[in-house]
Scaffold this motif. Sequence first.
Motif, PDB file in Angstrom:
ATOM      1  N   TYR A 229       0.835  -1.212   0.000  1.00 22.37           N
ATOM      2  CA  TYR A 229       0.000   0.000   0.000  1.00 22.37           C
ATOM      3  C   TYR A 229       0.863   1.253   0.000  1.00 22.37           C
ATOM      4  O   TYR A 229       0.528   2.256  -0.632  1.00 22.37           O
ATOM      5  CB  TYR A 229      -0.930  -0.006   1.216  1.00 22.37           C
ATOM      6  N   ALA A 230       2.004   1.187   0.691  1.00 16.90           N
ATOM      7  CA  ALA A 230       2.929   2.328   0.705  1.00 16.90           C
ATOM      8  C   ALA A 230       3.415   2.634  -0.711  1.00 16.90           C
ATOM      9  O   ALA A 230       3.565   3.798  -1.094  1.00 16.90           O
ATOM     10  CB  ALA A 230       4.107   2.044   1.627  1.00 16.90           C
ATOM     11  N   LYS A 231       3.653   1.587  -1.518  1.00 21.24           N
ATOM     12  CA  LYS A 231       4.084   1.785  -2.909  1.00 21.24           C
ATOM     13  C   LYS A 231       3.006   2.511  -3.708  1.00 21.24           C
ATOM     14  O   LYS A 231       3.306   3.385  -4.536  1.00 21.24           O
ATOM     15  CB  LYS A 231       4.391   0.437  -3.552  1.00 21.24           C
ATOM     16  N   GLU A 232       1.755   2.166  -3.472  1.00 17.77           N
ATOM     17  CA  GLU A 232       0.648   2.826  -4.173  1.00 17.77           C
ATOM     18  C   GLU A 232       0.602   4.319  -3.850  1.00 17.77           C
ATOM     19  O   GLU A 232       0.152   5.121  -4.664  1.00 17.77           O
ATOM     20  CB  GLU A 232      -0.680   2.178  -3.802  1.00 17.77           C
ATOM     21  N   LEU A 233       1.067   4.681  -2.661  1.00 17.50           N
ATOM     22  CA  LEU A 233       1.048   6.083  -2.225  1.00 17.50           C
ATOM     23  C   LEU A 233       2.359   6.802  -2.530  1.00 17.50           C
ATOM     24  O   LEU A 233       2.537   7.951  -2.145  1.00 17.50           O
ATOM     25  CB  LEU A 233       0.758   6.157  -0.723  1.00 17.50           C
ATOM     26  N   GLY A 234       3.275   6.112  -3.206  1.00 17.05           N
ATOM     27  CA  GLY A 234       4.540   6.739  -3.582  1.00 17.05           C
ATOM     28  C   GLY A 234       5.561   6.780  -2.474  1.00 17.05           C
ATOM     29  O   GLY A 234       6.486   7.600  -2.505  1.00 17.05           O
ATOM     30  N   LEU A 235       5.440   5.889  -1.489  1.00 14.33           N
ATOM     31  CA  LEU A 235       6.356   5.880  -0.350  1.00 14.33           C
ATOM     32  C   LEU A 235       7.278   4.664  -0.372  1.00 14.33           C
ATOM     33  O   LEU A 235       7.830   4.274   0.647  1.00 14.33           O
ATOM     34  CB  LEU A 235       5.553   5.885   0.971  1.00 14.33           C
ATOM     35  N   ASN A 251      14.571  14.247   5.989  1.00 19.59           N
ATOM     36  CA  ASN A 251      13.892  15.482   5.615  1.00 19.59           C
ATOM     37  C   ASN A 251      12.594  15.621   6.412  1.00 19.59           C
ATOM     38  O   ASN A 251      11.806  14.687   6.506  1.00 19.59           O
ATOM     39  CB  ASN A 251      13.612  15.472   4.104  1.00 19.59           C
ATOM     40  N   GLU A 252      12.388  16.808   6.994  1.00 17.53           N
ATOM     41  CA  GLU A 252      11.222  17.010   7.854  1.00 17.53           C
ATOM     42  C   GLU A 252       9.906  16.782   7.117  1.00 17.53           C
ATOM     43  O   GLU A 252       8.959  16.191   7.661  1.00 17.53           O
ATOM     44  CB  GLU A 252      11.242  18.425   8.450  1.00 17.53           C
ATOM     45  N   LYS A 253       9.832  17.232   5.878  1.00 15.64           N
ATOM     46  CA  LYS A 253       8.599  17.044   5.095  1.00 15.64           C
ATOM     47  C   LYS A 253       8.324  15.570   4.874  1.00 15.64           C
ATOM     48  O   LYS A 253       7.175  15.107   4.990  1.00 15.64           O
ATOM     49  CB  LYS A 253       8.715  17.778   3.755  1.00 15.64           C
ATOM     50  N   GLU A 254       9.363  14.796   4.580  1.00 12.00           N
ATOM     51  CA  GLU A 254       9.201  13.366   4.349  1.00 12.00           C
ATOM     52  C   GLU A 254       8.881  12.632   5.653  1.00 12.00           C
ATOM     53  O   GLU A 254       8.130  11.649   5.658  1.00 12.00           O
ATOM     54  CB  GLU A 254      10.473  12.784   3.713  1.00 12.00           C
ATOM     55  N   ILE A 255       9.447  13.114   6.763  1.00 12.07           N
ATOM     56  CA  ILE A 255       9.099  12.540   8.071  1.00 12.07           C
ATOM     57  C   ILE A 255       7.599  12.704   8.311  1.00 12.07           C
ATOM     58  O   ILE A 255       6.920  11.775   8.761  1.00 12.07           O
ATOM     59  CB  ILE A 255       9.900  13.211   9.201  1.00 12.07           C
ATOM     60  N   GLY A 256       7.090  13.884   7.985  1.00  7.20           N
ATOM     61  CA  GLY A 256       5.656  14.151   8.141  1.00  7.20           C
ATOM     62  C   GLY A 256       4.809  13.201   7.316  1.00  7.20           C
ATOM     63  O   GLY A 256       3.773  12.702   7.788  1.00  7.20           O
ATOM     64  N   LYS A 257       5.248  12.899   6.082  1.00  7.21           N
ATOM     65  CA  LYS A 257       4.502  11.970   5.222  1.00  7.21           C
ATOM     66  C   LYS A 257       4.479  10.570   5.821  1.00  7.21           C
ATOM     67  O   LYS A 257       3.449   9.890   5.810  1.00  7.21           O
ATOM     68  CB  LYS A 257       5.138  11.919   3.830  1.00  7.21           C
ATOM     69  N   LEU A 258       5.641  10.127   6.338  1.00 13.02           N
ATOM     70  CA  LEU A 258       5.716   8.797   6.927  1.00 13.02           C
ATOM     71  C   LEU A 258       4.795   8.698   8.149  1.00 13.02           C
ATOM     72  O   LEU A 258       4.070   7.712   8.316  1.00 13.02           O
ATOM     73  CB  LEU A 258       7.154   8.477   7.330  1.00 13.02           C
ATOM     74  N   ASN A 263      -0.171   6.799  10.707  1.00 10.74           N
ATOM     75  CA  ASN A 263      -1.382   7.153  11.458  1.00 10.74           C
ATOM     76  C   ASN A 263      -2.635   6.990  10.605  1.00 10.74           C
ATOM     77  O   ASN A 263      -3.721   7.409  10.995  1.00 10.74           O
ATOM     78  CB  ASN A 263      -1.287   8.596  11.984  1.00 10.74           C
ATOM     79  N   GLU A 264      -2.473   6.404   9.429  1.00  9.85           N
ATOM     80  CA  GLU A 264      -3.581   6.122   8.515  1.00  9.85           C
ATOM     81  C   GLU A 264      -4.305   7.390   8.069  1.00  9.85           C
ATOM     82  O   GLU A 264      -5.532   7.423   7.944  1.00  9.85           O
ATOM     83  CB  GLU A 264      -4.561   5.142   9.172  1.00  9.85           C
ATOM     84  N   ASP A 265      -3.515   8.424   7.787  1.00  7.32           N
ATOM     85  CA  ASP A 265      -4.072   9.694   7.336  1.00  7.32           C
ATOM     86  C   ASP A 265      -3.838   9.945   5.851  1.00  7.32           C
ATOM     87  O   ASP A 265      -4.146  11.031   5.353  1.00  7.32           O
ATOM     88  CB  ASP A 265      -3.473  10.857   8.150  1.00  7.32           C
ATOM     89  N   LEU A 266      -3.257   8.987   5.150  1.00  3.02           N
ATOM     90  CA  LEU A 266      -3.087   9.074   3.700  1.00  3.02           C
ATOM     91  C   LEU A 266      -3.872   7.929   3.065  1.00  3.02           C
ATOM     92  O   LEU A 266      -3.837   6.801   3.555  1.00  3.02           O
ATOM     93  CB  LEU A 266      -1.607   8.947   3.308  1.00  3.02           C
ATOM     94  N   PHE A 267      -4.575   8.222   1.979  1.00  2.00           N
ATOM     95  CA  PHE A 267      -5.291   7.158   1.287  1.00  2.00           C
ATOM     96  C   PHE A 267      -5.426   7.483  -0.195  1.00  2.00           C
ATOM     97  O   PHE A 267      -5.368   8.642  -0.608  1.00  2.00           O
ATOM     98  CB  PHE A 267      -6.666   6.913   1.916  1.00  2.00           C
ATOM     99  N   TYR A 276      -4.997  11.342  -1.147  1.00  2.00           N
ATOM    100  CA  TYR A 276      -5.536  12.359  -0.257  1.00  2.00           C
ATOM    101  C   TYR A 276      -4.915  12.259   1.137  1.00  2.00           C
ATOM    102  O   TYR A 276      -4.479  11.191   1.566  1.00  2.00           O
ATOM    103  CB  TYR A 276      -7.052  12.208  -0.123  1.00  2.00           C
ATOM    104  N   GLU A 277      -4.924  13.382   1.817  1.00  2.67           N
ATOM    105  CA  GLU A 277      -4.533  13.446   3.227  1.00  2.67           C
ATOM    106  C   GLU A 277      -5.741  13.919   4.012  1.00  2.67           C
ATOM    107  O   GLU A 277      -6.441  14.843   3.598  1.00  2.67           O
ATOM    108  CB  GLU A 277      -3.377  14.429   3.419  1.00  2.67           C
TER     109      GLU A 277
END
Length: 285
Positions: A229-235, A251-258, A263-267, A276-277
Amino acid sequence: MDNLVNIFCELKKTEKESVRIKRISISGDIQNDLSGYFIVDNLLKAEQIEFSGEYKPDEGQVLYINNFDFVHRNELSLTCETITVDEIVNIKYLFFKYDENTIVFQTFDNRKIIKPEKWLLIYSNDTFSKIDNKGLTIDSKIDALFIINEKKLLFTSYHNASKIFNLNDYFKEATDSEVKNFYQTDIFIDNNSLELNKFNSRMRKKIFLISKNGILDKVKENFETVCGYAKELGLENMFDEINKKIKFPSNEKEIGKLIDFLNEDLFKSPISNSIYETNSKRKLK
């Protein structure tokens, strides 16, 4: 509702004050008038949703916490010590009994204190006159409600409820030690150079929820599925599928994405394939 409303308050902790629950002495006429003043039905009749720290209620909805204990519930007595005018500045919140099974609460701050130095004017007999005594204002809005026999707390705003109660067991920002324990979990690699200042308030709240909900254990149990699922989201660059590890970005921005992902806030939408976030979610099943 009880016909006569007796208003109580909790005072902020001070070195001098030992008695923290006090009664606000008001006349019988005001007690009668207050009985129909407060708006309580919006909480009692709303759709109840269990509080998780992740959902912002809409109109007609209310959050609840079960097995809650309001420790001062038995201190609402007419024999309770009355507050003095000098203690008004130390009021933390107001509360009163709505009925035998319900206690309601209202936040309090300096904006609700009437101060003579502000030159507040009242109109009477065609003339404005100055208020010379200190006082307080009471709003009709209720911020929280406690159902005694169910040990259930209802509220619409965590921000306001946390001004009244200590809700740190349910939702808070992760401390420095909690953040370290999080990113030093053995599921992560490339985490040796991380600095605490890269974790902002938003991230820390989500780290608290991730830890509270045991998310990392669930990731370990279902690593291949999670990695897919992470691959589908580009992670995909953050996941080592062979060694079943998560690469912690620097990178702080990438830490935020992870952290959002954990926390299941990306889908990803199955309809548009858009990613979406979300900043508010509610578990349905």
